[in-house]
Write an enzyme that holds these catalytic residues in place. Structure first.
Site, short mmCIF file in Angstrom:
data_model
loop_
_atom_site.label_atom_id
_atom_site.label_comp_id
_atom_site.label_asym_id
_atom_site.label_seq_id
_atom_site.Cartn_x
_atom_site.Cartn_y
_atom_site.Cartn_z
N ASP A 131 41.44 -39.85 66.43
CA ASP A 131 40.30 -39.49 65.60
C ASP A 131 40.09 -37.97 65.60
O ASP A 131 40.21 -37.33 66.65
CB ASP A 131 39.05 -40.19 66.15
CG ASP A 131 37.83 -40.04 65.27
OD1 ASP A 131 37.89 -40.47 64.11
OD2 ASP A 131 36.82 -39.49 65.75
N GLU A 133 44.29 -38.40 62.52
CA GLU A 133 43.38 -38.13 61.42
C GLU A 133 43.28 -36.61 61.30
O GLU A 133 42.66 -35.94 62.12
CB GLU A 133 42.00 -38.72 61.70
CG GLU A 133 41.00 -38.45 60.57
CD GLU A 133 39.57 -38.80 60.94
OE1 GLU A 133 38.80 -39.16 60.03
OE2 GLU A 133 39.21 -38.70 62.13
#
Length: 526
Positions: A218, A272
Protein backbone atom coordinates in the site's frame (compact mmCIF):
# COMPACT_ATOMS: atom_id res chain seq x y z
CA UNK A 1 1.47 -21.60 12.81
CA UNK A 2 0.82 -23.87 9.86
CA UNK A 3 3.20 -23.09 6.97
CA UNK A 4 1.95 -24.46 3.66
CA UNK A 5 3.66 -25.49 0.46
CA UNK A 6 2.04 -24.93 -2.91
CA UNK A 7 1.65 -28.13 -4.84
CA UNK A 8 4.17 -28.29 -7.69
CA UNK A 9 5.91 -25.09 -6.59
CA UNK A 10 8.71 -24.15 -8.95
CA UNK A 11 11.29 -21.45 -8.39
CA UNK A 12 10.81 -19.79 -11.78
CA UNK A 13 8.96 -16.51 -11.25
CA UNK A 14 6.63 -17.43 -14.09
CA UNK A 15 3.51 -17.71 -11.91
CA UNK A 16 3.24 -13.95 -11.28
CA UNK A 17 4.17 -13.10 -14.86
CA UNK A 18 1.80 -15.53 -16.56
CA UNK A 19 -1.05 -15.98 -14.08
CA UNK A 20 -4.32 -14.11 -13.71
CA UNK A 21 -4.75 -12.34 -10.34
CA UNK A 22 -8.06 -11.74 -8.57
CA UNK A 23 -8.50 -9.11 -5.86
CA UNK A 24 -10.77 -9.98 -2.94
CA UNK A 25 -12.13 -7.33 -0.60
CA UNK A 26 -12.73 -9.58 2.43
CA UNK A 27 -15.62 -7.58 3.92
CA UNK A 28 -17.61 -8.10 0.75
CA UNK A 29 -16.81 -11.55 -0.62
CA UNK A 30 -18.64 -14.06 1.60
CA UNK A 31 -19.99 -13.94 5.15
CA UNK A 32 -19.83 -17.28 6.95
CA UNK A 33 -21.39 -16.41 10.33
CA UNK A 34 -24.36 -14.17 9.56
CA UNK A 35 -22.97 -10.91 10.96
CA UNK A 36 -23.27 -9.19 7.58
CA UNK A 37 -19.50 -8.84 7.05
CA UNK A 38 -17.40 -11.09 4.83
CA UNK A 39 -14.65 -13.12 6.48
CA UNK A 40 -11.79 -15.54 5.89
CA UNK A 41 -13.84 -18.74 6.27
CA UNK A 42 -16.22 -17.26 3.71
CA UNK A 43 -13.37 -16.80 1.24
CA UNK A 44 -12.27 -20.38 1.82
CA UNK A 45 -15.81 -21.56 1.12
CA UNK A 46 -15.79 -19.79 -2.26
CA UNK A 47 -12.32 -20.83 -3.50
CA UNK A 48 -13.84 -23.34 -5.92
CA UNK A 49 -15.45 -20.43 -7.75
CA UNK A 50 -11.96 -19.09 -8.42
CA UNK A 51 -10.26 -22.33 -9.42
CA UNK A 52 -11.35 -25.86 -8.71
CA UNK A 53 -9.37 -27.32 -11.59
CA UNK A 54 -12.45 -27.67 -13.79
CA UNK A 55 -13.88 -25.56 -16.65
CA UNK A 56 -16.75 -24.53 -14.36
CA UNK A 57 -14.52 -22.27 -12.27
CA UNK A 58 -13.06 -18.90 -13.25
CA UNK A 59 -9.56 -20.34 -13.55
CA UNK A 60 -7.41 -17.70 -11.84
CA UNK A 61 -3.94 -18.51 -10.52
CA UNK A 62 -3.56 -16.01 -7.67
CA UNK A 63 -5.56 -13.89 -5.24
CA UNK A 64 -4.78 -10.63 -3.46
CA UNK A 65 -6.51 -10.14 -0.13
CA UNK A 66 -7.17 -6.59 1.04
CA UNK A 67 -6.32 -6.10 4.76
CA UNK A 68 -7.81 -8.44 7.34
CA UNK A 69 -5.51 -7.40 10.23
CA UNK A 70 -6.66 -6.14 13.62
CA UNK A 71 -7.96 -2.63 13.14
CA UNK A 72 -10.40 -0.05 14.54
CA UNK A 73 -11.73 0.07 10.95
CA UNK A 74 -11.60 3.83 10.56
CA UNK A 75 -10.32 3.09 7.05
CA UNK A 76 -11.62 -0.48 6.94
CA UNK A 77 -8.38 -2.27 7.69
CA UNK A 78 -5.88 0.17 6.20
CA UNK A 79 -5.47 1.48 9.76
CA UNK A 80 -3.62 -1.48 11.28
CA UNK A 81 -3.41 -1.92 15.04
CA UNK A 82 -1.66 -5.34 14.89
CA UNK A 83 0.16 -6.51 11.76
CA UNK A 84 0.49 -10.07 13.04
CA UNK A 85 -3.09 -10.97 13.84
CA UNK A 86 -6.49 -11.28 12.17
CA UNK A 87 -9.26 -8.93 13.25
CA UNK A 88 -11.99 -11.00 14.96
CA UNK A 89 -14.54 -9.73 12.46
CA UNK A 90 -12.65 -11.71 9.80
CA UNK A 91 -11.77 -14.77 11.88
CA UNK A 92 -8.52 -16.05 13.38
CA UNK A 93 -4.97 -16.86 12.38
CA UNK A 94 -6.04 -20.49 12.18
CA UNK A 95 -8.71 -19.42 9.68
CA UNK A 96 -6.04 -17.68 7.63
CA UNK A 97 -3.78 -20.73 7.70
CA UNK A 98 -6.68 -22.90 6.56
CA UNK A 99 -7.49 -20.46 3.74
CA UNK A 100 -3.86 -20.47 2.64
CA UNK A 101 -3.68 -24.25 2.72
CA UNK A 102 -6.90 -24.66 0.73
CA UNK A 103 -5.84 -22.03 -1.82
CA UNK A 104 -2.48 -23.70 -2.34
CA UNK A 105 -4.18 -27.08 -2.67
CA UNK A 106 -6.08 -25.64 -5.65
CA UNK A 107 -2.95 -24.12 -7.18
CA UNK A 108 -3.92 -20.58 -6.15
CA UNK A 109 -1.15 -18.29 -4.90
CA UNK A 110 -1.99 -15.80 -2.15
CA UNK A 111 -0.86 -12.17 -1.77
CA UNK A 112 -1.66 -10.20 1.36
CA UNK A 113 -1.78 -6.43 1.72
CA UNK A 114 1.17 -4.78 3.45
CA UNK A 115 0.42 -1.31 4.88
CA UNK A 116 3.85 0.17 5.76
CA UNK A 117 3.25 3.90 5.36
CA UNK A 118 1.15 4.30 8.50
CA UNK A 119 -0.45 2.43 11.38
CA UNK A 120 -3.61 2.95 13.37
CA UNK A 121 -3.41 5.52 16.16
CA UNK A 122 -4.37 2.56 18.37
CA UNK A 123 -1.29 0.54 17.41
CA UNK A 124 0.91 -0.02 20.50
CA UNK A 125 3.80 1.64 18.65
CA UNK A 126 1.89 4.92 18.34
CA UNK A 127 0.39 4.68 21.82
CA UNK A 128 3.96 4.55 23.15
CA UNK A 129 5.18 7.24 20.76
CA UNK A 130 2.41 9.58 21.86
CA UNK A 131 2.94 8.94 25.56
CA UNK A 132 6.02 11.15 25.94
CA UNK A 133 8.56 13.10 23.92
CA UNK A 134 11.17 10.91 25.63
CA UNK A 135 9.60 7.56 24.80
CA UNK A 136 11.92 5.23 22.81
CA UNK A 137 9.26 4.98 20.09
CA UNK A 138 8.78 8.74 19.75
CA UNK A 139 10.97 8.75 16.64
CA UNK A 140 9.05 5.85 15.08
CA UNK A 141 6.56 8.46 13.84
CA UNK A 142 6.95 11.96 12.38
CA UNK A 143 6.61 14.63 15.06
CA UNK A 144 7.32 18.35 14.68
CA UNK A 145 6.87 21.64 16.49
CA UNK A 146 4.33 24.24 15.46
CA UNK A 147 5.23 26.89 12.92
CA UNK A 148 3.78 30.37 13.35
CA UNK A 149 1.19 28.92 15.67
CA UNK A 150 0.01 26.31 13.21
CA UNK A 151 1.08 23.08 11.44
CA UNK A 152 4.79 22.55 10.66
CA UNK A 153 4.29 22.93 6.88
CA UNK A 154 1.69 22.99 4.10
CA UNK A 155 1.47 19.28 3.37
CA UNK A 156 -2.07 18.09 2.63
CA UNK A 157 -3.86 14.88 3.64
CA UNK A 158 -5.71 12.73 1.14
CA UNK A 159 -8.91 12.35 3.16
CA UNK A 160 -11.19 14.95 4.68
CA UNK A 161 -12.97 18.14 3.65
CA UNK A 162 -10.85 20.32 1.36
CA UNK A 163 -10.56 23.12 3.89
CA UNK A 164 -9.43 20.70 6.63
CA UNK A 165 -6.90 18.60 4.78
CA UNK A 166 -3.75 19.46 6.67
CA UNK A 167 -1.57 16.38 7.01
CA UNK A 168 -0.81 17.37 10.60
CA UNK A 169 -2.76 16.96 13.85
CA UNK A 170 -1.79 18.64 17.11
CA UNK A 171 -1.25 16.45 20.15
CA UNK A 172 -2.16 18.79 23.04
CA UNK A 173 -0.40 16.69 25.66
CA UNK A 174 3.05 17.03 24.08
CA UNK A 175 2.48 20.28 22.19
CA UNK A 176 3.75 18.80 18.93
CA UNK A 177 2.06 17.85 15.67
CA UNK A 178 2.18 14.36 14.18
CA UNK A 179 2.05 13.59 10.45
CA UNK A 180 -0.73 11.64 8.74
CA UNK A 181 -1.28 11.61 5.00
CA UNK A 182 -4.66 9.99 5.41
CA UNK A 183 -6.95 10.13 8.46
CA UNK A 184 -5.71 11.58 11.77
CA UNK A 185 -6.23 8.03 13.07
CA UNK A 186 -3.54 6.85 10.59
CA UNK A 187 -0.24 8.39 11.75
CA UNK A 188 2.69 8.04 9.33
CA UNK A 189 5.68 5.95 10.33
CA UNK A 190 9.13 7.53 10.17
CA UNK A 191 10.97 5.58 7.49
CA UNK A 192 14.26 7.30 8.25
CA UNK A 193 14.30 5.24 11.47
CA UNK A 194 16.16 1.96 11.08
CA UNK A 195 14.12 0.37 13.87
CA UNK A 196 10.94 1.02 11.87
CA UNK A 197 12.49 -0.62 8.83
CA UNK A 198 13.49 -3.67 10.84
CA UNK A 199 10.02 -3.89 12.41
CA UNK A 200 8.33 -4.00 8.99
CA UNK A 201 10.94 -6.52 7.82
CA UNK A 202 9.82 -8.71 10.70
CA UNK A 203 6.16 -8.29 9.73
CA UNK A 204 6.96 -9.44 6.20
CA UNK A 205 8.87 -12.45 7.47
CA UNK A 206 5.97 -13.35 9.77
CA UNK A 207 3.63 -13.76 6.78
CA UNK A 208 6.22 -15.23 4.43
CA UNK A 209 7.06 -17.86 7.04
CA UNK A 210 3.36 -18.76 7.16
CA UNK A 211 3.53 -19.42 3.41
CA UNK A 212 2.11 -16.36 1.68
CA UNK A 213 3.36 -15.89 -1.86
CA UNK A 214 3.94 -12.17 -1.66
CA UNK A 215 2.54 -8.74 -0.96
CA UNK A 216 0.55 -5.93 -2.48
CA UNK A 217 2.25 -2.91 -0.90
CA UNK A 218 0.00 0.00 0.00
CA UNK A 219 1.17 3.55 -0.86
CA UNK A 220 4.54 2.14 -1.88
CA UNK A 221 5.80 5.44 -3.29
CA UNK A 222 5.34 7.75 -0.31
CA UNK A 223 7.06 6.11 2.64
CA UNK A 224 10.04 8.44 2.97
CA UNK A 225 9.35 12.12 3.71
CA UNK A 226 11.66 15.12 3.51
CA UNK A 227 13.80 15.27 6.65
CA UNK A 228 13.63 19.07 6.72
CA UNK A 229 9.81 19.04 6.36
CA UNK A 230 10.00 21.73 3.67
CA UNK A 231 6.80 23.19 2.21
CA UNK A 232 5.54 21.76 -1.03
CA UNK A 233 5.50 24.10 -4.03
CA UNK A 234 2.29 25.99 -4.62
CA UNK A 235 -0.01 25.07 -7.49
CA UNK A 236 1.60 27.55 -9.86
CA UNK A 237 4.90 25.70 -9.36
CA UNK A 238 3.47 22.20 -9.54
CA UNK A 239 6.25 20.97 -11.85
CA UNK A 240 8.64 21.16 -8.94
CA UNK A 241 8.88 17.93 -6.92
CA UNK A 242 6.87 17.53 -3.76
CA UNK A 243 8.68 16.81 -0.50
CA UNK A 244 6.32 14.13 0.80
CA UNK A 245 5.75 11.87 -2.23
CA UNK A 246 8.13 9.87 -4.41
CA UNK A 247 11.43 10.83 -2.84
CA UNK A 248 14.45 9.08 -4.34
CA UNK A 249 15.22 7.49 -0.99
CA UNK A 250 12.11 5.29 -1.20
CA UNK A 251 13.91 3.13 -3.76
CA UNK A 252 16.40 2.11 -1.08
CA UNK A 253 13.48 0.68 0.91
CA UNK A 254 12.21 -1.23 -2.10
CA UNK A 255 15.65 -2.72 -2.74
CA UNK A 256 15.75 -3.79 0.89
CA UNK A 257 12.39 -5.53 0.50
CA UNK A 258 13.49 -7.25 -2.68
CA UNK A 259 16.52 -8.70 -0.90
CA UNK A 260 14.22 -9.96 1.86
CA UNK A 261 11.79 -11.53 -0.63
CA UNK A 262 14.67 -13.19 -2.45
CA UNK A 263 15.55 -15.05 0.75
CA UNK A 264 12.38 -17.09 0.09
CA UNK A 265 11.47 -19.32 -2.84
CA UNK A 266 9.54 -17.63 -5.64
CA UNK A 267 7.85 -14.77 -3.77
CA UNK A 268 6.95 -11.37 -5.17
CA UNK A 269 5.59 -7.89 -4.49
CA UNK A 270 3.40 -5.53 -6.47
CA UNK A 271 3.23 -1.92 -5.36
CA UNK A 272 0.56 0.75 -5.28
CA UNK A 273 2.43 3.58 -7.00
CA UNK A 274 0.28 6.51 -8.09
CA UNK A 275 2.81 8.33 -10.26
CA UNK A 276 1.14 9.94 -13.27
CA UNK A 277 4.40 9.95 -15.24
CA UNK A 278 5.25 6.55 -16.69
CA UNK A 279 8.89 7.65 -16.82
CA UNK A 280 8.75 7.91 -12.99
CA UNK A 281 6.75 4.72 -12.57
CA UNK A 282 9.25 2.60 -14.47
CA UNK A 283 11.93 3.51 -11.91
CA UNK A 284 10.19 1.27 -9.34
CA UNK A 285 11.44 -1.83 -11.16
CA UNK A 286 14.98 -0.68 -10.44
CA UNK A 287 17.67 -2.83 -12.01
CA UNK A 288 15.49 -5.89 -11.43
CA UNK A 289 16.17 -5.30 -7.74
CA UNK A 290 13.07 -3.41 -6.55
CA UNK A 291 9.39 -4.18 -6.95
CA UNK A 292 8.49 -7.08 -9.22
CA UNK A 293 5.68 -4.89 -10.57
CA UNK A 294 4.22 -1.46 -9.79
CA UNK A 295 0.56 -0.95 -10.67
CA UNK A 296 0.17 1.13 -13.84
CA UNK A 297 -2.84 3.23 -12.77
CA UNK A 298 -2.44 5.44 -15.83
CA UNK A 299 -4.08 2.59 -17.72
CA UNK A 300 -7.31 2.61 -15.71
CA UNK A 301 -7.43 6.41 -15.71
CA UNK A 302 -8.08 6.46 -19.46
CA UNK A 303 -11.45 7.38 -20.97
CA UNK A 304 -13.13 4.89 -23.32
CA UNK A 305 -10.90 5.56 -26.32
CA UNK A 306 -8.91 3.13 -28.46
CA UNK A 307 -6.35 5.83 -29.15
CA UNK A 308 -5.84 6.66 -25.48
CA UNK A 309 -5.42 3.04 -24.38
CA UNK A 310 -3.13 2.31 -27.32
CA UNK A 311 -0.95 5.33 -26.49
CA UNK A 312 -0.56 4.30 -22.85
CA UNK A 313 0.35 0.70 -23.74
CA UNK A 314 2.80 1.77 -26.44
CA UNK A 315 4.52 4.25 -24.13
CA UNK A 316 4.75 1.66 -21.37
CA UNK A 317 6.18 -0.95 -23.74
CA UNK A 318 8.74 1.58 -24.98
CA UNK A 319 9.87 2.55 -21.46
CA UNK A 320 10.10 -0.90 -19.89
CA UNK A 321 13.61 -2.39 -19.65
CA UNK A 322 14.09 -5.96 -20.83
CA UNK A 323 13.82 -7.43 -17.31
CA UNK A 324 10.55 -5.65 -16.43
CA UNK A 325 7.12 -7.21 -16.75
CA UNK A 326 3.99 -5.03 -17.08
CA UNK A 327 0.66 -5.41 -15.30
CA UNK A 328 -2.79 -3.99 -15.89
CA UNK A 329 -6.04 -3.54 -14.02
CA UNK A 330 -9.23 -1.62 -14.74
CA UNK A 331 -10.62 -1.25 -11.22
CA UNK A 332 -10.01 -1.97 -7.53
CA UNK A 333 -11.38 -1.18 -4.07
CA UNK A 334 -10.53 2.53 -4.52
CA UNK A 335 -11.85 2.97 -8.07
CA UNK A 336 -15.30 2.99 -9.62
CA UNK A 337 -16.02 -0.32 -11.33
CA UNK A 338 -15.02 -0.50 -14.99
CA UNK A 339 -18.49 -1.62 -16.09
CA UNK A 340 -19.93 1.53 -14.53
CA UNK A 341 -17.28 3.83 -16.00
CA UNK A 342 -17.30 2.40 -19.51
CA UNK A 343 -20.83 1.02 -19.74
CA UNK A 344 -22.21 -2.56 -20.00
CA UNK A 345 -21.93 -2.56 -23.82
CA UNK A 346 -18.16 -2.17 -23.54
CA UNK A 347 -17.56 -4.51 -20.61
CA UNK A 348 -16.53 -7.52 -22.70
CA UNK A 349 -14.23 -5.49 -24.92
CA UNK A 350 -12.58 -4.12 -21.77
CA UNK A 351 -12.18 -7.65 -20.39
CA UNK A 352 -10.68 -8.93 -23.63
CA UNK A 353 -8.19 -6.06 -23.63
CA UNK A 354 -7.22 -6.64 -19.99
CA UNK A 355 -6.72 -10.39 -20.48
CA UNK A 356 -4.84 -10.32 -23.79
CA UNK A 357 -2.30 -7.51 -23.34
CA UNK A 358 1.29 -8.42 -22.51
CA UNK A 359 1.38 -8.32 -18.73
CA UNK A 360 -0.24 -9.64 -15.59
CA UNK A 361 -3.98 -8.87 -15.36
CA UNK A 362 -5.67 -8.08 -12.04
CA UNK A 363 -9.44 -8.69 -11.88
CA UNK A 364 -11.48 -7.09 -9.10
CA UNK A 365 -14.07 -9.36 -7.49
CA UNK A 366 -17.41 -9.24 -9.31
CA UNK A 367 -15.98 -8.01 -12.61
CA UNK A 368 -16.39 -11.53 -13.96
CA UNK A 369 -20.19 -11.24 -13.69
CA UNK A 370 -20.45 -7.59 -14.70
CA UNK A 371 -21.05 -6.04 -11.28
CA UNK A 372 -21.48 -2.27 -11.28
CA UNK A 373 -21.24 0.48 -8.69
CA UNK A 374 -24.19 0.44 -6.30
CA UNK A 375 -25.90 3.69 -5.22
CA UNK A 376 -25.58 4.07 -1.44
CA UNK A 377 -28.40 5.79 0.50
CA UNK A 378 -27.13 8.54 2.81
CA UNK A 379 -27.93 6.52 5.93
CA UNK A 380 -25.82 3.57 4.69
CA UNK A 381 -22.64 5.50 3.80
CA UNK A 382 -19.69 4.24 5.85
CA UNK A 383 -16.52 5.10 3.94
CA UNK A 384 -14.61 8.32 4.59
CA UNK A 385 -13.82 8.90 0.91
CA UNK A 386 -16.91 7.86 -1.05
CA UNK A 387 -15.69 4.40 -2.08
CA UNK A 388 -18.70 2.38 -0.87
CA UNK A 389 -20.30 1.96 -4.35
CA UNK A 390 -17.44 -0.24 -5.62
CA UNK A 391 -17.19 -2.29 -2.41
CA UNK A 392 -20.68 -3.77 -2.17
CA UNK A 393 -21.19 -7.50 -1.49
CA UNK A 394 -20.46 -10.15 -4.09
CA UNK A 395 -23.56 -11.40 -5.88
CA UNK A 396 -23.60 -15.19 -5.69
CA UNK A 397 -27.21 -16.16 -6.38
CA UNK A 398 -30.82 -14.95 -6.44
CA UNK A 399 -31.59 -15.77 -2.81
CA UNK A 400 -31.92 -13.17 -0.06
CA UNK A 401 -28.88 -10.87 0.08
CA UNK A 402 -27.52 -12.51 -3.08
CA UNK A 403 -26.17 -15.46 -1.08
CA UNK A 404 -23.60 -13.21 0.60
CA UNK A 405 -25.01 -13.31 4.14
CA UNK A 406 -27.92 -14.51 6.21
CA UNK A 407 -27.76 -11.26 8.20
CA UNK A 408 -27.96 -7.59 7.26
CA UNK A 409 -25.16 -6.87 4.78
CA UNK A 410 -22.71 -4.17 5.79
CA UNK A 411 -23.41 -2.39 2.50
CA UNK A 412 -26.54 -2.61 0.32
CA UNK A 413 -26.92 -5.39 -2.23
CA UNK A 414 -27.22 -4.30 -5.86
CA UNK A 415 -30.77 -3.99 -7.19
CA UNK A 416 -29.89 -6.21 -10.18
CA UNK A 417 -28.52 -9.07 -8.05
CA UNK A 418 -31.50 -11.29 -8.94
CA UNK A 419 -30.18 -11.41 -12.51
CA UNK A 420 -26.51 -10.49 -12.17
CA UNK A 421 -25.07 -13.28 -10.05
CA UNK A 422 -22.74 -16.26 -10.32
CA UNK A 423 -25.45 -18.93 -10.16
CA UNK A 424 -27.47 -17.35 -12.97
CA UNK A 425 -24.41 -17.11 -15.22
CA UNK A 426 -22.53 -20.32 -14.46
CA UNK A 427 -24.43 -22.54 -16.91
CA UNK A 428 -25.30 -19.83 -19.45
CA UNK A 429 -22.81 -20.07 -22.33
CA UNK A 430 -23.58 -16.46 -23.35
CA UNK A 431 -23.01 -14.94 -19.91
CA UNK A 432 -20.24 -12.60 -18.84
CA UNK A 433 -18.93 -15.28 -16.48
CA UNK A 434 -18.71 -17.82 -19.32
CA UNK A 435 -16.88 -15.26 -21.44
CA UNK A 436 -14.31 -14.67 -18.68
CA UNK A 437 -13.85 -18.42 -18.26
CA UNK A 438 -13.28 -18.95 -21.98
CA UNK A 439 -10.75 -16.18 -22.41
CA UNK A 440 -8.81 -17.10 -19.24
CA UNK A 441 -8.72 -20.76 -20.33
CA UNK A 442 -7.50 -19.76 -23.77
CA UNK A 443 -4.87 -17.50 -22.25
CA UNK A 444 -3.58 -20.19 -19.91
CA UNK A 445 -3.58 -22.82 -22.65
CA UNK A 446 -1.59 -20.79 -25.19
CA UNK A 447 1.80 -19.22 -24.56
CA UNK A 448 1.44 -16.33 -27.01
CA UNK A 449 -1.41 -14.49 -25.21
CA UNK A 450 0.01 -15.46 -21.82
CA UNK A 451 3.67 -14.60 -22.20
CA UNK A 452 4.40 -13.59 -25.79
CA UNK A 453 5.65 -10.37 -27.32
CA UNK A 454 3.42 -7.40 -28.10
CA UNK A 455 3.14 -5.46 -31.37
CA UNK A 456 0.58 -2.82 -32.28
CA UNK A 457 -1.23 -3.22 -35.61
CA UNK A 458 -2.22 -0.20 -37.65
CA UNK A 459 -6.00 0.14 -37.61
CA UNK A 460 -8.90 2.45 -38.28
CA UNK A 461 -9.84 5.21 -35.88
CA UNK A 462 -11.59 3.81 -32.84
CA UNK A 463 -9.90 0.37 -33.07
CA UNK A 464 -7.12 -0.90 -30.81
CA UNK A 465 -5.42 -3.86 -32.51
CA UNK A 466 -2.28 -5.80 -31.65
CA UNK A 467 -0.50 -9.12 -32.15
CA UNK A 468 0.87 -11.45 -29.46
CA UNK A 469 3.55 -13.94 -30.55
CA UNK A 470 5.58 -16.69 -28.89
CA UNK A 471 7.32 -19.88 -29.98
CA UNK A 472 5.75 -20.13 -33.41
CA UNK A 473 2.20 -19.20 -32.45
CA UNK A 474 0.51 -15.86 -33.03
CA UNK A 475 -2.77 -14.27 -32.01
CA UNK A 476 -4.31 -11.05 -33.20
CA UNK A 477 -6.64 -8.93 -31.07
CA UNK A 478 -9.00 -6.35 -32.53
CA UNK A 479 -11.06 -4.12 -30.23
CA UNK A 480 -13.73 -1.81 -31.61
CA UNK A 481 -14.30 1.00 -29.10
CA UNK A 482 -16.98 2.69 -31.19
CA UNK A 483 -20.71 2.37 -31.88
CA UNK A 484 -20.01 1.96 -35.61
CA UNK A 485 -18.70 -0.95 -37.70
CA UNK A 486 -14.95 -1.00 -38.14
CA UNK A 487 -12.36 -3.21 -39.87
CA UNK A 488 -9.12 -4.71 -38.61
CA UNK A 489 -6.41 -6.19 -40.86
CA UNK A 490 -3.74 -8.57 -39.56
CA UNK A 491 -2.31 -9.18 -43.08
CA UNK A 492 -2.02 -12.94 -42.46
CA UNK A 493 -4.42 -15.81 -42.69
CA UNK A 494 -6.47 -15.82 -39.50
CA UNK A 495 -9.06 -17.99 -37.81
CA UNK A 496 -11.49 -16.41 -35.41
CA UNK A 497 -11.12 -18.01 -31.99
CA UNK A 498 -13.26 -15.80 -29.75
CA UNK A 499 -15.58 -12.85 -30.15
CA UNK A 500 -17.27 -10.73 -27.53
CA UNK A 501 -20.49 -11.41 -29.49
CA UNK A 502 -20.38 -15.09 -28.43
CA UNK A 503 -21.65 -16.89 -31.52
CA UNK A 504 -19.47 -15.46 -34.26
CA UNK A 505 -17.18 -17.78 -36.24
CA UNK A 506 -15.07 -17.54 -39.37
CA UNK A 507 -11.67 -17.21 -40.97
CA UNK A 508 -10.01 -14.70 -43.29
CA UNK A 509 -7.35 -15.48 -45.88
CA UNK A 510 -5.75 -12.04 -45.52
CA UNK A 511 -6.64 -11.53 -41.89
CA UNK A 512 -9.34 -8.94 -42.56
CA UNK A 513 -12.26 -8.86 -40.16
CA UNK A 514 -15.23 -6.54 -40.04
CA UNK A 515 -15.92 -5.65 -36.42
CA UNK A 516 -19.45 -4.99 -35.24
CA UNK A 517 -20.03 -1.97 -33.00
CA UNK A 518 -18.46 -2.55 -29.56
CA UNK A 519 -16.98 -5.91 -30.61
CA UNK A 520 -13.66 -7.45 -29.73
CA UNK A 521 -12.13 -10.46 -31.46
CA UNK A 522 -9.26 -12.83 -30.83
CA UNK A 523 -7.92 -14.62 -33.91
CA UNK A 524 -5.26 -17.29 -34.41
CA UNK A 525 -2.81 -16.17 -37.08
CA UNK A 526 -0.89 -18.45 -39.44
Amino acid sequence: MCPTTLHSRHVTGSWWREGVFYQIYPRSFQDSNGDGVGDLPGITRRLDHLNDGSPRSLGVQAIWLSPFYRSPMKDFGYDVSDYRDVDPIFGTLDDFDHLLEEAHRRGIRVLVDLVPNHTSSEHPWFVASRSSRNDPKRDWYVWADTRNGGPPNNWRAVFGAAEKRSAWTLDPASGQYYLHHFLPEQPDLNWWNEEVRRAIDDVMRFWLDRGVDGFRIDVAHSLVKDKLLRDNPRLFAKRRPRHNWELDEVHEVHRRWRRLLDEYDDRMAVGEVSSRKLSNLVRYYGNDDELHMPFNFNFLRQPWSAERFRAIVEEWERLLPAHAWPDYTLTNHDRSRATSRYGPRNARVAAMMLLTLRGTPFIYYGEEIGMTDVPIPPDRIVDVDGRDPERTPMQWDATANAGFTTGRPWLPIAADAQQVNVAAQRDDPRSMFSFYRRIIALRQGSRAPRAGSYRTVASLSGVFAYVREAEGESYGVGLNFTDRPRRVVFARRAELVLSTLDDREGSAARGEFDLAPNEGILARLS
